[in-house]
Enzyme design. Sequence first.
Site, PDB file in Angstrom:
ATOM      1  N   HIS A  42      -1.301   2.942  -0.103  1.00 54.70           N
ATOM      2  CA  HIS A  42       0.008   3.448   0.276  1.00 54.70           C
ATOM      3  C   HIS A  42       0.855   2.328   0.867  1.00 54.70           C
ATOM      4  CE1 HIS A  42       3.060   6.202   1.458  1.00 54.70           C
ATOM      5  NE2 HIS A  42       2.687   6.379   2.712  1.00 54.70           N
ATOM      6  N   SER A 102       7.192   5.538   3.012  1.00 56.51           N
ATOM      7  CA  SER A 102       6.590   6.767   3.506  1.00 56.51           C
ATOM      8  C   SER A 102       7.629   7.554   4.312  1.00 56.51           C
ATOM      9  CB  SER A 102       5.337   6.433   4.327  1.00 56.51           C
ATOM     10  OG  SER A 102       4.544   7.572   4.536  1.00 56.51           O
TER      11      SER A 102
END
Length: 398
Positions: free
Chosen positions: A345, A210
């Site tokens: 994620h 991320s």
Amino acid sequence: MFQYLVPFLLLAVPTLALPAPGACTTLPENIDFTTNPALPNPFAFLDGTPVVTPEQWACRREEIGQLFQRFELGTLPPRPEQVFGSFSNGVLTVNATEAGKSISFTVPITPPKNLTLAGKGPFPAVIAVGGASVPIPSDVALINFNNNDIALQNDQSSRGVGKFFTLYGSNHSAGALIAWTWGIGRIIDVLETTPGHNIDVKRLGVTGCSRNGKGAYVAGAFEERIALTLVQESGSGGAGCWRISDDMLNKQNITTQTASEIVQENVWFSPNFNPFVNEVTVLPFDHHMLAGLVAPRGLLVIDNTGIDWLGPESVWGCQTTGHLIYEALGIPSSMGITQEGNHDHCALPADEAPDVSAFISRFLKGQNVNTTVFDTDGPNNVGFVPSTYINWNVPKLH
């Protein structure tokens, strides 16, 4: 899963000759910002001169790095006047002094978990920006880098906060990503000069996911001593291209992160980037060129087709375009791209773990393994149409 196979090379990764000091021209003071909706040609200098030799590519690569620093990331300072440290009880201490100011920070080093390796080494290691969310093999050490200590990334109020800015001043042009790269460089400096850690400094990787994946990509691009870069779900400003992300939002109404949003969210980029975020098509670079800064070293880009905010089309289009640089250099299997959805994620799917293992085995362990990884589970190349963004040819630079 869509697959596009590129030639598999078992040969050692070639070393790209760096230009001698003064061999390449510096950026002109004034640059013509002409609108270009296509991804800028990595194989042409700013003045239009084509890149047709390895020597020219070395200078074009230098030019690209200067562009990123001046207009997006901020300036990466050289090694400080003094860098020294120590290793004790599994912790590496890094000290740096510049212009009468000093900082110190620590990073824990976790040795390989394979107990049969006790008393052996030195070992390869992966520097994890904010922690690792990819599997680290049991015969590889882990270095956990607290990047927030170097440059904070809470929100806009984090601008100029962190030990990097203690040393260089809160008004330094660097965004957090380039400040983290500087911190990783200092870790490597101390690893090179400090005994006892049992780490092979010639076999270092970097990873992050991320926002920290953005940091890992920039570190791999600008820190030449990193042998392998593992970029996980980094989205726009990482593996995604600004132009494609804008088109996803503005032309397809897909809610994805763009330059104009990202600079309001956090301080990953230099304030110098702000004037361009509403007109990214005038930038003479985009993030497909980050791959060219990592090359010829190992690079694996991992992405998630199930999260629109990450810009799956942008990442796939951007990095398959960046892969053309590896192809031009004759090392296509040194860069891999893999996309898969239907997972959280930063949660690596089980069938992507072998891709990570293969790249670590080749670039950190020196093993002859297949690193041909070029696939997405998104239909129709996740919507990416190369002819929309690529209007230039790929030379042979090897």
